[in-house]
Design an enzyme around this catalytic site. Sequence first.
Site, PDB file in Angstrom:
ATOM      1  N   ALA A 107     -15.150  83.391  65.014  1.00 10.58           N
ATOM      2  CA  ALA A 107     -14.483  83.700  63.617  1.00 10.58           C
ATOM      3  C   ALA A 107     -13.668  82.370  63.478  1.00 10.58           C
ATOM      4  O   ALA A 107     -13.124  81.752  64.344  1.00 10.58           O
ATOM      5  CB  ALA A 107     -13.759  84.852  63.886  1.00 10.58           C
ATOM      6  N   ASP A 108     -13.439  82.147  62.338  1.00 11.16           N
ATOM      7  CA  ASP A 108     -12.678  81.453  61.653  1.00 11.16           C
ATOM      8  C   ASP A 108     -11.826  82.145  60.296  1.00 11.16           C
ATOM      9  O   ASP A 108     -12.745  82.784  59.485  1.00 11.16           O
ATOM     10  CB  ASP A 108     -13.276  79.943  60.997  1.00 11.16           C
ATOM     11  CG  ASP A 108     -12.319  78.883  60.697  1.00 11.16           C
ATOM     12  OD1 ASP A 108     -11.638  78.515  61.614  1.00 11.16           O
ATOM     13  OD2 ASP A 108     -12.400  78.516  59.804  1.00 11.16           O
ATOM     14  N   THR A 109     -10.561  81.647  60.107  1.00  7.89           N
ATOM     15  CA  THR A 109      -9.755  82.423  59.114  1.00  7.89           C
ATOM     16  C   THR A 109      -8.969  81.164  58.441  1.00  7.89           C
ATOM     17  O   THR A 109      -8.559  80.143  59.128  1.00  7.89           O
ATOM     18  CB  THR A 109      -8.911  83.376  59.660  1.00  7.89           C
ATOM     19  OG1 THR A 109      -9.420  84.358  60.424  1.00  7.89           O
ATOM     20  CG2 THR A 109      -8.023  83.871  58.433  1.00  7.89           C
TER      21      THR A 109
ATOM     22  N   LYS B 188     -18.787  76.907  65.956  1.00 12.55           N
ATOM     23  CA  LYS B 188     -17.870  77.395  67.317  1.00 12.55           C
ATOM     24  C   LYS B 188     -18.983  78.243  67.898  1.00 12.55           C
ATOM     25  O   LYS B 188     -18.864  78.209  69.168  1.00 12.55           O
ATOM     26  CB  LYS B 188     -16.647  78.246  66.778  1.00 12.55           C
ATOM     27  CG  LYS B 188     -15.674  77.494  66.037  1.00 12.55           C
ATOM     28  CD  LYS B 188     -14.362  78.546  65.717  1.00 12.55           C
ATOM     29  CE  LYS B 188     -13.175  77.966  65.111  1.00 12.55           C
ATOM     30  NZ  LYS B 188     -12.310  78.821  64.635  1.00 12.55           N
TER      31      LYS B 188
ATOM     32  N   SER C 267     -14.542  84.408  58.276  1.00 11.03           N
ATOM     33  CA  SER C 267     -15.957  84.437  58.653  1.00 11.03           C
ATOM     34  C   SER C 267     -16.298  84.634  60.128  1.00 11.03           C
ATOM     35  O   SER C 267     -15.538  84.202  61.041  1.00 11.03           O
ATOM     36  CB  SER C 267     -16.685  82.987  58.397  1.00 11.03           C
ATOM     37  OG  SER C 267     -17.975  83.035  58.545  1.00 11.03           O
TER      38      SER C 267
END
Length: 272
Positions: free
Chosen positions: A130-132, A105, A169
Amino acid sequence: MTEKNSQTTPDPPSYDAAAAEHGALPARNGPPPAGKAPFRPFLLDLPVLNQLRGKRVILASASPRRKQILAPLGLNMEITPSTKPEDLSKDLDPLEYVMQTAIKKCLDVYQVALENSMKSIPDPALVISADTIIVTNTGRILEKPRSEADHLAMLKMLRDQKNHRCYTSVAVLAPREDARHPGYNIETTVEETKVVFDENVSDELIEAYVKTREGVDKAGGYGLQGMGSLLVEKIEGSADNVIGLPLRATLALIEKVVMGDDEEEDEEEDLM
């Protein structure tokens, strides 16, 4: 050495004045005038944030929660989510999956910003992505629910398993001032929070929660900061991480990528 831009922050008000603004103390000269704006704390006076203020900072996410979490840093945040599909294999290790998704991303949004740059619009000074994900105690990766039936099944499974892990992250990128490949500094982290669901949550409550649609855009299908907290018994770790962005870890990454050039220059000068 390169010359760094900085902004001088004004002195904060006295403690009595600030407390009165917050409402903890009565105002010395009577009540505040009608329509007065609520008290807002002074900006954090940190070198890295002062250097970024007034510059172009991109949040590569459409999540209003991440924007809200970052708001205390006082940066002028431009919202530009990545349009790339999140198509990595779920067979990857969960930590690798979430980290590579955040990096993807970040690089995508940075590249698009450079391709669309114009003389009137400066290149970004910082990109944050960010990624969750939610990982069940059997190792299954959960993202957003795809339908009401999927949502119900997801929350009932999390309740029945009781414990699960939330991984977020964060990837932070800043362009380098020199021409050293690849032209930017990028740093990542993966933060983990253990979430314990209340095993006594009824099907009726889960069904009622799903109908609110609060959790449709959230990994795992629930929002800890909202009505989803009714499903959770406790957490071990950062609440910000479950909501979508661990702020303390993000600030540490920002300092690392932005101030990294300065540290390298200092090291090179020491060697001369």
